[in-house]
Design a protein around this motif. Structure first.
Motif, PDB file in Angstrom:
ATOM      1  N   GLU A  82      12.122  -5.372   3.409  1.00  0.00           N
ATOM      2  CA  GLU A  82      12.439  -4.121   4.101  1.00  0.00           C
ATOM      3  C   GLU A  82      12.022  -2.918   3.278  1.00  0.00           C
ATOM      4  O   GLU A  82      11.528  -1.924   3.817  1.00  0.00           O
ATOM      5  CB  GLU A  82      13.935  -4.054   4.412  1.00  0.00           C
ATOM      6  N   SER A  83      12.200  -3.042   1.962  1.00  0.00           N
ATOM      7  CA  SER A  83      11.813  -1.913   1.117  1.00  0.00           C
ATOM      8  C   SER A  83      10.300  -1.683   1.176  1.00  0.00           C
ATOM      9  O   SER A  83       9.837  -0.539   1.223  1.00  0.00           O
ATOM     10  CB  SER A  83      12.263  -2.150  -0.330  1.00  0.00           C
ATOM     11  N   ARG A  84       9.555  -2.766   1.205  1.00  0.00           N
ATOM     12  CA  ARG A  84       8.098  -2.621   1.297  1.00  0.00           C
ATOM     13  C   ARG A  84       7.694  -2.049   2.656  1.00  0.00           C
ATOM     14  O   ARG A  84       6.761  -1.255   2.766  1.00  0.00           O
ATOM     15  CB  ARG A  84       7.394  -3.972   1.070  1.00  0.00           C
ATOM     16  N   ALA A  85       8.430  -2.485   3.689  1.00  0.00           N
ATOM     17  CA  ALA A  85       8.162  -1.955   5.026  1.00  0.00           C
ATOM     18  C   ALA A  85       8.450  -0.471   5.092  1.00  0.00           C
ATOM     19  O   ALA A  85       7.658   0.323   5.629  1.00  0.00           O
ATOM     20  CB  ALA A  85       8.997  -2.713   6.065  1.00  0.00           C
ATOM     21  N   GLU A  86       9.606  -0.068   4.520  1.00  0.00           N
ATOM     22  CA  GLU A  86       9.951   1.349   4.516  1.00  0.00           C
ATOM     23  C   GLU A  86       8.974   2.156   3.670  1.00  0.00           C
ATOM     24  O   GLU A  86       8.708   3.331   3.937  1.00  0.00           O
ATOM     25  CB  GLU A  86      11.381   1.537   3.976  1.00  0.00           C
ATOM     26  N   ALA A  87       8.401   1.463   2.701  1.00  0.00           N
ATOM     27  CA  ALA A  87       7.436   2.149   1.834  1.00  0.00           C
ATOM     28  C   ALA A  87       6.069   2.280   2.486  1.00  0.00           C
ATOM     29  O   ALA A  87       5.158   2.883   1.914  1.00  0.00           O
ATOM     30  CB  ALA A  87       7.320   1.397   0.503  1.00  0.00           C
ATOM     31  N   GLY A  88       5.892   1.643   3.703  1.00  0.00           N
ATOM     32  CA  GLY A  88       4.637   1.801   4.438  1.00  0.00           C
ATOM     33  C   GLY A  88       3.680   0.640   4.341  1.00  0.00           C
ATOM     34  O   GLY A  88       2.522   0.746   4.762  1.00  0.00           O
ATOM     35  N   ASP A  89       4.147  -0.513   3.823  1.00  0.00           N
ATOM     36  CA  ASP A  89       3.287  -1.699   3.736  1.00  0.00           C
ATOM     37  C   ASP A  89       3.112  -2.281   5.145  1.00  0.00           C
ATOM     38  O   ASP A  89       4.072  -2.772   5.749  1.00  0.00           O
ATOM     39  CB  ASP A  89       3.926  -2.724   2.802  1.00  0.00           C
ATOM     40  N   ALA A  90       1.913  -2.234   5.688  1.00  0.00           N
ATOM     41  CA  ALA A  90       1.659  -2.676   7.067  1.00  0.00           C
ATOM     42  C   ALA A  90       2.004  -4.146   7.271  1.00  0.00           C
ATOM     43  O   ALA A  90       2.573  -4.536   8.298  1.00  0.00           O
ATOM     44  CB  ALA A  90       0.203  -2.428   7.431  1.00  0.00           C
ATOM     45  N   GLY A  99      15.208   2.235  -7.008  1.00  0.00           N
ATOM     46  CA  GLY A  99      16.420   1.501  -7.386  1.00  0.00           C
ATOM     47  C   GLY A  99      16.449   0.121  -6.770  1.00  0.00           C
ATOM     48  O   GLY A  99      16.813  -0.865  -7.412  1.00  0.00           O
ATOM     49  N   LEU A 100      16.065   0.039  -5.511  1.00  0.00           N
ATOM     50  CA  LEU A 100      16.036  -1.263  -4.847  1.00  0.00           C
ATOM     51  C   LEU A 100      15.067  -2.204  -5.537  1.00  0.00           C
ATOM     52  O   LEU A 100      15.320  -3.400  -5.717  1.00  0.00           O
ATOM     53  CB  LEU A 100      15.634  -1.097  -3.376  1.00  0.00           C
ATOM     54  N   LEU A 101      13.928  -1.649  -5.913  1.00  0.00           N
ATOM     55  CA  LEU A 101      12.912  -2.475  -6.555  1.00  0.00           C
ATOM     56  C   LEU A 101      13.402  -2.992  -7.900  1.00  0.00           C
ATOM     57  O   LEU A 101      13.214  -4.153  -8.252  1.00  0.00           O
ATOM     58  CB  LEU A 101      11.624  -1.656  -6.721  1.00  0.00           C
ATOM     59  N   LEU A 102      14.073  -2.093  -8.684  1.00  0.00           N
ATOM     60  CA  LEU A 102      14.537  -2.480 -10.022  1.00  0.00           C
ATOM     61  C   LEU A 102      15.678  -3.487  -9.956  1.00  0.00           C
ATOM     62  O   LEU A 102      15.792  -4.378 -10.790  1.00  0.00           O
ATOM     63  CB  LEU A 102      14.991  -1.231 -10.799  1.00  0.00           C
ATOM     64  N   THR A 103      16.536  -3.344  -8.946  1.00  0.00           N
ATOM     65  CA  THR A 103      17.677  -4.259  -8.849  1.00  0.00           C
ATOM     66  C   THR A 103      17.319  -5.542  -8.129  1.00  0.00           C
ATOM     67  O   THR A 103      18.108  -6.475  -8.071  1.00  0.00           O
ATOM     68  CB  THR A 103      18.832  -3.589  -8.107  1.00  0.00           C
ATOM     69  N   GLY A 104      16.090  -5.578  -7.453  1.00  0.00           N
ATOM     70  CA  GLY A 104      15.658  -6.795  -6.746  1.00  0.00           C
ATOM     71  C   GLY A 104      16.482  -7.060  -5.516  1.00  0.00           C
ATOM     72  O   GLY A 104      16.795  -8.196  -5.223  1.00  0.00           O
ATOM     73  N   CYS A 105      16.857  -6.004  -4.771  1.00  0.00           N
ATOM     74  CA  CYS A 105      17.687  -6.143  -3.569  1.00  0.00           C
ATOM     75  C   CYS A 105      16.991  -7.006  -2.525  1.00  0.00           C
ATOM     76  O   CYS A 105      15.872  -6.703  -2.104  1.00  0.00           O
ATOM     77  CB  CYS A 105      17.978  -4.751  -3.013  1.00  0.00           C
ATOM     78  N   GLY A 106      17.636  -8.063  -2.012  1.00  0.00           N
ATOM     79  CA  GLY A 106      17.087  -8.991  -1.022  1.00  0.00           C
ATOM     80  C   GLY A 106      15.775  -9.550  -1.494  1.00  0.00           C
ATOM     81  O   GLY A 106      15.593  -9.827  -2.670  1.00  0.00           O
ATOM     82  N   ASP A 107      14.808  -9.704  -0.599  1.00  0.00           N
ATOM     83  CA  ASP A 107      13.484 -10.193  -0.985  1.00  0.00           C
ATOM     84  C   ASP A 107      12.493  -9.046  -1.065  1.00  0.00           C
ATOM     85  O   ASP A 107      11.306  -9.248  -1.242  1.00  0.00           O
ATOM     86  CB  ASP A 107      12.986 -11.256   0.004  1.00  0.00           C
ATOM     87  N   LEU A 142       4.329   0.832  13.831  1.00  0.00           N
ATOM     88  CA  LEU A 142       3.800   1.413  12.602  1.00  0.00           C
ATOM     89  C   LEU A 142       2.714   0.528  11.992  1.00  0.00           C
ATOM     90  O   LEU A 142       1.660   1.006  11.558  1.00  0.00           O
ATOM     91  CB  LEU A 142       4.943   1.618  11.587  1.00  0.00           C
ATOM     92  N   SER A 143       2.969  -0.798  11.975  1.00  0.00           N
ATOM     93  CA  SER A 143       1.998  -1.733  11.415  1.00  0.00           C
ATOM     94  C   SER A 143       0.710  -1.746  12.234  1.00  0.00           C
ATOM     95  O   SER A 143      -0.393  -1.761  11.693  1.00  0.00           O
ATOM     96  CB  SER A 143       2.604  -3.136  11.354  1.00  0.00           C
ATOM     97  N   ALA A 144       0.872  -1.723  13.561  1.00  0.00           N
ATOM     98  CA  ALA A 144      -0.301  -1.708  14.442  1.00  0.00           C
ATOM     99  C   ALA A 144      -1.132  -0.446  14.219  1.00  0.00           C
ATOM    100  O   ALA A 144      -2.365  -0.485  14.179  1.00  0.00           O
ATOM    101  CB  ALA A 144       0.143  -1.803  15.899  1.00  0.00           C
ATOM    102  N   GLY A 175      12.349  13.174  -2.741  1.00  0.00           N
ATOM    103  CA  GLY A 175      12.653  12.631  -4.059  1.00  0.00           C
ATOM    104  C   GLY A 175      13.792  11.643  -4.024  1.00  0.00           C
ATOM    105  O   GLY A 175      13.761  10.616  -4.712  1.00  0.00           O
ATOM    106  N   HIS A 176      14.784  11.906  -3.157  1.00  0.00           N
ATOM    107  CA  HIS A 176      15.911  10.970  -3.030  1.00  0.00           C
ATOM    108  C   HIS A 176      15.449   9.622  -2.497  1.00  0.00           C
ATOM    109  O   HIS A 176      15.894   8.567  -2.951  1.00  0.00           O
ATOM    110  CB  HIS A 176      16.978  11.564  -2.109  1.00  0.00           C
ATOM    111  N   ILE A 177      14.531   9.672  -1.515  1.00  0.00           N
ATOM    112  CA  ILE A 177      14.019   8.418  -0.942  1.00  0.00           C
ATOM    113  C   ILE A 177      13.268   7.625  -1.988  1.00  0.00           C
ATOM    114  O   ILE A 177      13.417   6.407  -2.113  1.00  0.00           O
ATOM    115  CB  ILE A 177      13.091   8.718   0.273  1.00  0.00           C
ATOM    116  N   SER A 178      12.487   8.342  -2.785  1.00  0.00           N
ATOM    117  CA  SER A 178      11.708   7.662  -3.829  1.00  0.00           C
ATOM    118  C   SER A 178      12.626   7.014  -4.852  1.00  0.00           C
ATOM    119  O   SER A 178      12.408   5.870  -5.285  1.00  0.00           O
ATOM    120  CB  SER A 178      10.773   8.659  -4.521  1.00  0.00           C
ATOM    121  N   LEU A 179      13.671   7.732  -5.272  1.00  0.00           N
ATOM    122  CA  LEU A 179      14.614   7.178  -6.246  1.00  0.00           C
ATOM    123  C   LEU A 179      15.343   5.968  -5.681  1.00  0.00           C
ATOM    124  O   LEU A 179      15.553   4.958  -6.354  1.00  0.00           O
ATOM    125  CB  LEU A 179      15.636   8.254  -6.654  1.00  0.00           C
TER     126      LEU A 179
END
Length: 751
Positions: A24-32, A13-21, A56-58, A5-9
């Motif tokens: 990395e958040s999408r990568a950590e979220a599992g986007d290949a 938070g990163l998504l809502l604040t628009g951190c960087g581009d 992971l992507s492969a 739950g902490h990871i999800s929050l």
């Protein structure tokens, strides 16, 4: 599960604040895709983290990631150990899903053996055509394998396309291969407009084989004007680039001075430069240099080292030369016929079948008659004519080990004679005359003796002289008997020949003896002169002389050799009817050694309405029966055209000259320019030359008999077409020999 739950929050938070581009958040979220992109972005700064995301992507099926991960595993990367097996797994996984980039990589890996054992069949399986962006080295290797039928499921056209792709991006090897393929398609009339540009470009790029082939084309004037100086430059470059064949080619050229200025020193240095190659011929030629003092001081010790090294490489010439040295106790070696025989046998089994006989003779010197017969038997199976003749002689005479069987001896002699051996033909004649083992036929026997005698076989000359004196099988003729006895005695160390000559001399008047002796001396001197010119590599002939030719059109066009008419302006033709007709030169080609003359009036034979047909020689096969009609030994024999038969020995001439075929038909000076015809009376070539036996003996330690050549009809036809000359020729006659004879002529050339 609280940590999840902490990871999800945190991610939210990163998504809502628009951190960087957000990559990395999408990568950590599992986007290949994001994992792949992030891995490439941070690879230099954080390689371990990058490889984690790449893997992971492969694993999620991203084709680009699979390829990139496999590529890094293939050769290793910063902080990543190479693992070729895993690399091929990932690249192949991507290729199977349709990645063209991965397919190209697999083609490269399986062709060059990168990370996997080389396997051209698998490489071809992964190749998608067309492939213009394929690595040129890979395209060359795979294209060559396809053209050479080493890859199943591919056709030659696909291989040619790969080679062309490689050539277009500068692969000199591909250019050379394409030129060789094109040449092999039509060796009679090569497409030089296609071949030469490829060879020239590849030679300029310093490709060794192309440099050699381009140099040879310049040397011989093939498809272009000859340029010996430029030829030497490219041939020398090829040798310096470690092309051992170029160094061997230059050895002969620089030592004979035939096409290039003599320079034995350069020839020796170039051979030394490729001495490290695995080419046994190089060792043999170096041994010749040390033996004859060609470009270096005579040195028996170094000669021996070269021969032993070449023998270890499987070179038959080196093995044979060592056998000779052991047999006679040369080069500091002990005299040992047994060792000599073993070495001769090795040479014979490596392809030089003529050494079977020498092996047999050497072992016979040890007194081992059983081994002698066993080696002769092996030589007979290999079709070594010396072994066959030796065993036939044993059968003819009989011995404690061999039961006399003259009929079997005759069969063996016949088989050898069919290959053009003159001694065997003389022995056949002798057995027929004596009725030994066969039904007596003295007339046919004398005919065989004449054929061999005209071709300069001394045993036949002596036997023929005896027949002419006694009148057996022919009319008595003391003068002609003396002529042949004189020649036999002059060219042999047999004392009996000299005694017989002197006996015949006593039966003639002094005037007749002098006349015939003068004819014989003239003939022997001419032969000596031609031999000297051949050994010195001068080539050519003095202006003026006689030769043979063929009327090949009803308008009076005559085909002959260029050297028959070279340097002359006046030509007298003696037709089959004995008529003398003036002729003029129409066209000639010194390189091909062909010329065309025109009679001052048309010619038509009363029995045959049209000349023999000049046909393509492409259908000629080794072993095929052929014959020639000509005028040999002008002034010594009768003026009637002479018939001689034999067979085609090889479909190329010396040094693999594809314009020439080797024949076993006996020929002599004066035969040059005469027609070579098949059993149907169709002209398939033009007699051009004979190899001098004594000269070859000094060069190769082998006595060559009856090694003769003819220019093939196809290059002659091409020459005629280039000069807008059309050959005539009618239907096949019922009497082929008489048809060819009817249109054969004698040519007298004068300056």
């Amino acid at each position: 599960m609280k940590w999840l739950g902490h990871i999800s929050l945190f991610a939210l938070g990163l998504l809502l604040t628009g951190c960087g581009d957000g990559l990395e958040s999408r990568a950590e979220a599992g986007d290949a895709l994001a994992q792949y992109q992030l891995a490439l972005k941070i690879e230099k700064s954080s390689p371990e983290k990058a490889y984690r995301f790449l893997l992971l992507s492969a694993a999620k099926g991203n084709l680009d990631a699979q390829y990139a991960w496999g590529e890094r595993l293939l050769t290793g990367a910063p902080q990543l150990k190479a693992d070729p097996a895993k690399a091929i797994f990932w690249i192949q996984k991507s290729a199977m899903a349709g990645s063209e980039k991965s397919k190209r990589q697999l083609v490269l890996c399986y062709t060059n053996g990168v990370g996997v054992a080389p396997n051209l069949q698998i490489a071809w399986r992964w190749l998608t055509l067309p492939a213009p962006d394929l690595d040129p080295e890979v395209a060359f290797k795979l294209g060559t394998a396809i053209v050479e039928r080493r890859v199943n499921g591919a056709d030659a056209e696909q291989g040619l396309k790969l080679l062309m792709n490689a050539a277009e991006v500068g692969s000199a090897k591909a250019m050379t291969k394409l030129a060789k393929i094109k040449y092999a398609e039509n060796q009679v009339a090569p497409d030089y407009e296609y071949i030469l540009p490829y060879l020239k470009k590849a030679a300029e790029l310093k490709e060794p084989e192309a440099s050699r082939l381009w140099g040879l084309s310049l040397l011989r004037g093939e498809g272009q004007d000859a340029d010996p100086e430029a030829a030497l430059t490219f041939l020398r470059r090829a040798a310096e680039l470690k092309d051992s064949q170029a160094a061997c080619d230059l050895y002969w050229e620089l030592n004979t001075g035939k096409n290039l200025r003599r320079d034995p020193g350069l020839a020796f240095r170039l051979l030394q430069g490729v001495q490290g190659s695995k080419d046994g011929l190089v060792q043999y030629l170096l041994a010749r240099c040390y033996h004859h003092g060609q470009g270096v001081a005579v040195d028996s010790a170094k000669e021996l080292i070269c021969l032993e090294t070449g023998k270890q490489m499987g070179n038959p010439d080196c093995a044979g030369a060592l056998g000779y040295a052991y047999r006679l106790g040369l080069l500091g070696l002990p005299k040992s016929p047994g060792i000599a025989s073993k070495l001769y046998l090795e040479a014979a089994r490596w392809g030089r079948r003529d050494y079977f006989y020498y092996a047999a003779i050497a072992i016979q010197e040890t007194g081992n008659q059983a081994a002698y017969l066993q080696i002769l038997s092996e030589g007979i199976k290999a079709k070594d004519y010396r072994s066959m003749n030796a065993f036939a002689l044993l059968l003819e005479k009989g011995s404690p080990e061999v039961t006399k069987n003259a009929a079997r001896a005759f069969d063996l002699y016949s088989e050898v004679a069919e290959q053009g051996n003159l001694y065997a033909k003389a022995k056949m004649g002798e057995l027929l005359i004596d009725g030994n083992g066969v039904t007596e036929d003295a007339v046919r026997g004398v005919e065989l003796l004449k054929e061999a005698a005209v071709a300069d076989q001394t045993y036949a000359q002596a036997l023929l002289a005896a027949c002419l004196r006694s009148g057996k099988g022919c009319d008595k003729d003391g003068e002609e008997a003396y002529f042949w006895a004189y020649l036999a005695a002059a060219q042999s160390k047999n004392d009996n020949y000299a005694k017989f000559r002197d006996k015949l001399a006593g039966e003639l008047t002094s005037a007749n003896r002098a006349k015939i002796a003068a004819l014989c001396r003239s003939w022997l001197e001419k032969k000596k002169t031609e031999s000297t010119e051949d050994e010195e590599g001068k080539g050519g002939t003095k202006a003026g002389g006689t030769g043979s030719g063929l009327i090949f059109s009803n308008t009076g066009l005559i085909l002959t050799n260029h050297h028959v008419i070279a340097g002359c302006k006046k030509f007298t033709i003696i037709t089959s009817a004995g008529e003398k007709v003036v002729a003029s030169l129409v066209a000639s080609d010194a390189k091909l050694d062909v010329a065309v003359l025109r009679l001052s009036k048309p010619f038509k034979h009363p029995q045959f309405s049209s000349p023999p047909a000049l046909v393509s020689s492409s259908g000629v096969k080794s072993g095929e029966k052929v014959f020639t009609i000509g005028h040999p030994l002008a002034g010594l024999l009768s003026t009637e055209a002479k018939y001689n038969e034999g067979s085609v020995s090889a479909l190329s001439g010396m040094r693999d000259d594809r314009n020439i075929m080797q024949i076993s038909v006996p020929i002599q000076p004066g035969n040059s320019g005469g027609p070579l015809a098949n059993s149907h009376g169709e002209v398939v070539g033009l007699i051009v030359a004979t190899v001098n036996g004594s000269a070859l003996l000094r060069q190769q330690d082998v006595l060559a008999q009856n090694i003769n050549f003819a220019i093939k009809a196809d290059p002659i036809i091409a020459f005629l077409q280039s000069n807008n000359i059309t050959a005539g020729g009618g239907v096949r006659p019922t009497d082929p020999v008489e048809h060819v004879k009817a249109y054969s002529v004698k040519i007298i050339s004068q300056p």
